[in-house]
Design a protein around this motif. Structure first.
Motif, PDB file in Angstrom:
ATOM      1  N   GLU A   1      34.606  26.069  52.625  1.00 20.03           N
ATOM      2  CA  GLU A   1      34.657  25.170  53.778  1.00 20.03           C
ATOM      3  C   GLU A   1      34.001  23.808  53.504  1.00 20.03           C
ATOM      4  OE1 GLU A   1      32.507  26.355  57.330  1.00 20.03           O
ATOM      5  OE2 GLU A   1      30.991  27.331  56.103  1.00 20.03           O
TER       6      GLU A   1
ATOM      7  N   CYS B   1      37.382  22.141  52.183  1.00 19.42           N
ATOM      8  CA  CYS B   1      38.672  22.321  52.827  1.00 19.42           C
ATOM      9  C   CYS B   1      38.450  22.872  54.234  1.00 19.42           C
ATOM     10  CB  CYS B   1      39.488  23.305  51.979  1.00 19.42           C
ATOM     11  SG  CYS B   1      41.194  23.486  52.448  1.00 19.42           S
ATOM     12  N   GLN B   2      39.298  22.478  55.183  1.00 21.57           N
ATOM     13  CA  GLN B   2      39.199  22.981  56.550  1.00 21.57           C
ATOM     14  C   GLN B   2      40.465  23.697  57.006  1.00 21.57           C
ATOM     15  OE1 GLN B   2      36.318  22.732  58.679  1.00 21.57           O
ATOM     16  NE2 GLN B   2      35.544  22.464  56.612  1.00 21.57           N
ATOM     17  N   GLU B   3      41.438  23.760  56.105  1.00 20.34           N
ATOM     18  CA  GLU B   3      42.693  24.433  56.428  1.00 20.34           C
ATOM     19  C   GLU B   3      43.262  25.025  55.147  1.00 20.34           C
ATOM     20  OE1 GLU B   3      46.936  23.521  58.634  1.00 20.34           O
ATOM     21  OE2 GLU B   3      45.525  21.890  58.312  1.00 20.34           O
ATOM     22  N   TRP B   4      43.787  26.233  55.246  1.00 22.42           N
ATOM     23  CA  TRP B   4      44.313  26.936  54.081  1.00 22.42           C
ATOM     24  C   TRP B   4      45.703  27.464  54.365  1.00 22.42           C
ATOM     25  CZ3 TRP B   4      39.467  27.018  55.956  1.00 22.42           C
ATOM     26  CH2 TRP B   4      38.416  26.679  55.079  1.00 22.42           C
TER      27      TRP B   4
ATOM     28  N   SER C   1      49.578  28.704  57.987  1.00 24.80           N
ATOM     29  CA  SER C   1      48.387  27.875  57.902  1.00 24.80           C
ATOM     30  C   SER C   1      47.255  28.486  58.725  1.00 24.80           C
ATOM     31  CB  SER C   1      48.726  26.479  58.425  1.00 24.80           C
ATOM     32  OG  SER C   1      47.596  25.659  58.422  1.00 24.80           O
ATOM     33  N   PHE C   2      46.032  28.449  58.176  1.00 23.53           N
ATOM     34  CA  PHE C   2      44.856  28.970  58.862  1.00 23.53           C
ATOM     35  C   PHE C   2      43.778  27.901  58.920  1.00 23.53           C
ATOM     36  CE2 PHE C   2      46.955  32.726  57.347  1.00 23.53           C
ATOM     37  CZ  PHE C   2      46.772  33.654  58.370  1.00 23.53           C
ATOM     38  N   LYS C   3      43.199  27.713  60.094  1.00 24.38           N
ATOM     39  CA  LYS C   3      42.056  26.828  60.279  1.00 24.38           C
ATOM     40  C   LYS C   3      40.777  27.630  60.003  1.00 24.38           C
ATOM     41  CE  LYS C   3      44.362  23.310  62.153  1.00 24.38           C
ATOM     42  NZ  LYS C   3      44.687  22.176  61.400  1.00 24.38           N
ATOM     43  N   LEU C   4      39.660  26.943  59.905  1.00 27.84           N
ATOM     44  CA  LEU C   4      38.388  27.561  59.560  1.00 27.84           C
ATOM     45  C   LEU C   4      38.026  28.729  60.478  1.00 27.84           C
ATOM     46  CD1 LEU C   4      35.828  27.651  57.840  1.00 27.84           C
ATOM     47  CD2 LEU C   4      34.860  25.900  59.335  1.00 27.84           C
TER      48      LEU C   4
ATOM     49  N   GLU D   1      39.853  30.689  62.317  1.00 25.05           N
ATOM     50  CA  GLU D   1      40.732  31.839  62.095  1.00 25.05           C
ATOM     51  C   GLU D   1      40.347  32.579  60.815  1.00 25.05           C
ATOM     52  OE1 GLU D   1      45.056  30.535  63.687  1.00 25.05           O
ATOM     53  OE2 GLU D   1      44.186  29.228  62.133  1.00 25.05           O
TER      54      GLU D   1
ATOM     55  N   SER E   1      44.218  25.635  49.397  1.00 24.71           N
ATOM     56  CA  SER E   1      44.247  24.326  50.040  1.00 24.71           C
ATOM     57  C   SER E   1      45.642  23.743  49.871  1.00 24.71           C
ATOM     58  CB  SER E   1      43.217  23.404  49.392  1.00 24.71           C
ATOM     59  OG  SER E   1      43.651  23.040  48.094  1.00 24.71           O
TER      60      SER E   1
END
Length: 169
Positions: free
Chosen positions: A15, A18-21, A29-32, A34, A78
């Motif tokens: 984190e 990166c804040q989205e994977w 797509s996943f946010k932090l 989640e 990322s």
């Protein structure tokens, strides 16, 4: 690269970069927040073996390294990692389902079906592209579509219509 013994520990390192994977299995797509929930559940239900560990790249991608593998199995990456390492060979993989019901990862040609609701990402920097945009607003790279968004057929360079289904590109 850094290593971690749990998914939560890996996420603490990732984190910072990166804040989205993107999940490599589906392109979702996943946010932090989640991913924090997923990490907690994963660590509780699936503890790593004694010789297994998680790998975190400098861009925040997270992969799992089993003792019997020569390379990590990349799971949450990322956008930059995805563009540089996974998506570069088949531009259709740049299309990520706009909703959870579309499972397009790995599909090709007509089997892709209509992908008009998908989000495209820049091949140069990984930034999301506006629908129909031929240039990236982030880096300026040309991103003319290479595949039809209706039928998945490969487009000729500079074409205005798909030769397979006639859809305007």
């Amino acid at each position: 690269m850094k290593i971690a013994a749990s998914f939560k520990d890996a996420l603490l390192v990732a984190e910072q970069h990166c804040q989205e994977w993107l999940f490599t299995g589906s392109g979702k797509s996943f946010k932090l927040r989640e991913l924090e929930e997923i990490a907690g559940e994963y660590d509780a239900k699936t503890p790593l073996g004694e010789l297994d560990f998680l790998v975190i790249t400098d861009d925040g991608s997270i992969g799992l390294m089993y003792a019997f593998c020569e390379e990590p199995l990349w799971y949450f990456v990322s956008p930059e990692f995805a563009v540089a390492n996974i998506l570069k060979e088949d531009p259709r993989k740049y299309l990520v389902p706009a909703d959870d019901s579309a499972q397009m990862a790995g599909r090709t040609g007509a089997a892709m079906g209509n992908v008009a609701g998908a989000v495209a990402f820049c091949k140069q920097c990984g930034a999301p592209l506006r629908s129909g945009s031929r240039f990236c607003e982030n880096c300026g790279a040309k991103n003319a579509p290479e595949f039809c968004t209706n039928c998945g057929a490969k487009l000729n360079p500079n074409s205005n219509f798909c030769k397979n289904c006639g859809t305007r590109v």
